[in-house]
Design an enzyme around this catalytic site. Structure first.
Site, PDB file in Angstrom:
ATOM      1  CG  ASN A 109      -5.232 -16.514  17.803  1.00  0.00           C
ATOM      2  OD1 ASN A 109      -4.788 -17.340  18.590  1.00  0.00           O
ATOM      3  ND2 ASN A 109      -4.832 -15.240  17.816  1.00  0.00           N
ATOM      4  CG  ASP A 138      -0.627  -7.515  15.017  1.00  0.00           C
ATOM      5  OD1 ASP A 138      -1.181  -8.612  14.827  1.00  0.00           O
ATOM      6  OD2 ASP A 138      -1.203  -6.545  15.575  1.00  0.00           O
ATOM      7  CB  ILE A 139      -2.017  -2.496  13.442  1.00  0.00           C
ATOM      8  CG1 ILE A 139      -2.046  -0.995  13.257  1.00  0.00           C
ATOM      9  CG2 ILE A 139      -3.204  -2.990  14.252  1.00  0.00           C
ATOM     10  CD1 ILE A 139      -3.201  -0.513  12.376  1.00  0.00           C
ATOM     11  CG  HIS A 192      -4.105 -13.879  10.726  1.00  0.00           C
ATOM     12  ND1 HIS A 192      -5.470 -13.887  10.544  1.00  0.00           N
ATOM     13  CD2 HIS A 192      -3.908 -13.625  12.045  1.00  0.00           C
ATOM     14  CE1 HIS A 192      -6.075 -13.643  11.689  1.00  0.00           C
ATOM     15  NE2 HIS A 192      -5.149 -13.490  12.632  1.00  0.00           N
ATOM     16  CG  HIS A 204      -0.623 -14.022  15.304  1.00  0.00           C
ATOM     17  ND1 HIS A 204      -0.899 -12.721  15.696  1.00  0.00           N
ATOM     18  CD2 HIS A 204      -1.831 -14.589  15.029  1.00  0.00           C
ATOM     19  CE1 HIS A 204      -2.206 -12.518  15.676  1.00  0.00           C
ATOM     20  NE2 HIS A 204      -2.801 -13.627  15.279  1.00  0.00           N
TER      21      HIS A 204
HETATM   22  P1  5GP Z   1      -6.375 -12.588  15.338  1.00  0.00           P
HETATM   23  O1  5GP Z   1      -6.896 -12.030  16.633  1.00  0.00           O
HETATM   24  O2  5GP Z   1      -7.469 -12.679  14.301  1.00  0.00           O
HETATM   25  O3  5GP Z   1      -5.597 -13.854  15.487  1.00  0.00           O
HETATM   26  O4  5GP Z   1      -5.296 -11.546  14.837  1.00  0.00           O
HETATM   27  C1  5GP Z   1      -5.612 -10.415  14.102  1.00  0.00           C
HETATM   28  C2  5GP Z   1      -4.439  -9.486  14.230  1.00  0.00           C
HETATM   29  O5  5GP Z   1      -4.556  -8.494  13.240  1.00  0.00           O
HETATM   30  C3  5GP Z   1      -4.373  -8.756  15.570  1.00  0.00           C
HETATM   31  O6  5GP Z   1      -3.159  -9.076  16.244  1.00  0.00           O
HETATM   32  C4  5GP Z   1      -4.497  -7.281  15.213  1.00  0.00           C
HETATM   33  O7  5GP Z   1      -3.674  -6.453  16.000  1.00  0.00           O
HETATM   34  C5  5GP Z   1      -4.072  -7.291  13.753  1.00  0.00           C
HETATM   35  N1  5GP Z   1      -4.678  -6.236  12.964  1.00  0.00           N
HETATM   36  C6  5GP Z   1      -5.984  -5.856  12.966  1.00  0.00           C
HETATM   37  N2  5GP Z   1      -6.182  -4.869  12.090  1.00  0.00           N
HETATM   38  C7  5GP Z   1      -4.981  -4.629  11.508  1.00  0.00           C
HETATM   39  C8  5GP Z   1      -4.559  -3.700  10.487  1.00  0.00           C
HETATM   40  O8  5GP Z   1      -5.326  -2.902   9.944  1.00  0.00           O
HETATM   41  N3  5GP Z   1      -3.250  -3.731  10.140  1.00  0.00           N
HETATM   42  C9  5GP Z   1      -2.361  -4.599  10.723  1.00  0.00           C
HETATM   43  N4  5GP Z   1      -1.091  -4.528  10.313  1.00  0.00           N
HETATM   44  N5  5GP Z   1      -2.733  -5.487  11.673  1.00  0.00           N
HETATM   45  C10 5GP Z   1      -4.022  -5.496  12.053  1.00  0.00           C
END
Ligand code: 5GP
Ligand code: ZN
Length: 114
Positions: A87, A30-31, A100, A102
């Site tokens: 999520n 994760d970034i 995705h 986590h």
């Molecule tokens: P969500 O909030 O949809 O469950 O998780 C999305 C995740 O993607 C977040 O934890 C966010 O930090 C990660 N994320 C968003 N953009 C990028 C990206 O460009 N590269 C990576 N490696 N992770 C990302």
């Protein structure tokens, strides 16, 4: 080409730190990590969220979870423990609309989540 961020990671048109991949899934860090281990596992095939899956996608779900187990092992958190999070939708806190999983670990994770 798809405008989906995670599809672009699958296609390698944007960079990511790859952790694991196989025919079905790709895993990358994760970034914006929320724990010392924070890796995302995505299906190569685009689904906006788990809400789009059908009963026939049971094998795909199994692949995601088992890849999560492999990632935990690769990251060295198998013994200390870890958490899977998926999520979904607005109340679930989803921000990227490509399914995705986590994998979080490397510190004690509080419960219940905020
Ligand atoms: P969500 O909030 O949809 O469950 O998780 C999305 C995740 O993607 C977040 O934890 C966010 O930090 C990660 N994320 C968003 N953009 C990028 C990206 O460009 N590269 C990576 N490696 N992770 C990302
Ligand atoms: Zn996608």
């Amino acid at each position: 080409m798809s405008e989906c961020l995670f599809c672009k990671i699958v296609l390698r048109t944007i960079p990511a730190t790859l952790v694991y991949e196989d025919d079905t899934v790709v895993a990358f860090d994760d970034i914006n990590p929320q724990a010392p281990t924070h890796t995302l596992i995505i299906p190569r095939k685009h689904f906006a969220s788990i809400a789009e899956l059908q009963d026939s996608d049971v094998e795909l779900l199994g692949c995601l979870m088992l890849a999560g187990k492999k990632v935990a092992k690769l990251k060295g958190v198998s013994d200390s423990g870890y958490r899977f999070v998926v999520n979904t939708g607005a109340h679930g806190g989803q921000s990227v609309f490509h399914l995705h999983l986590h994998v979080l670990g490397g510190r004690h994770l509080a419960w219940p989540p905020g």
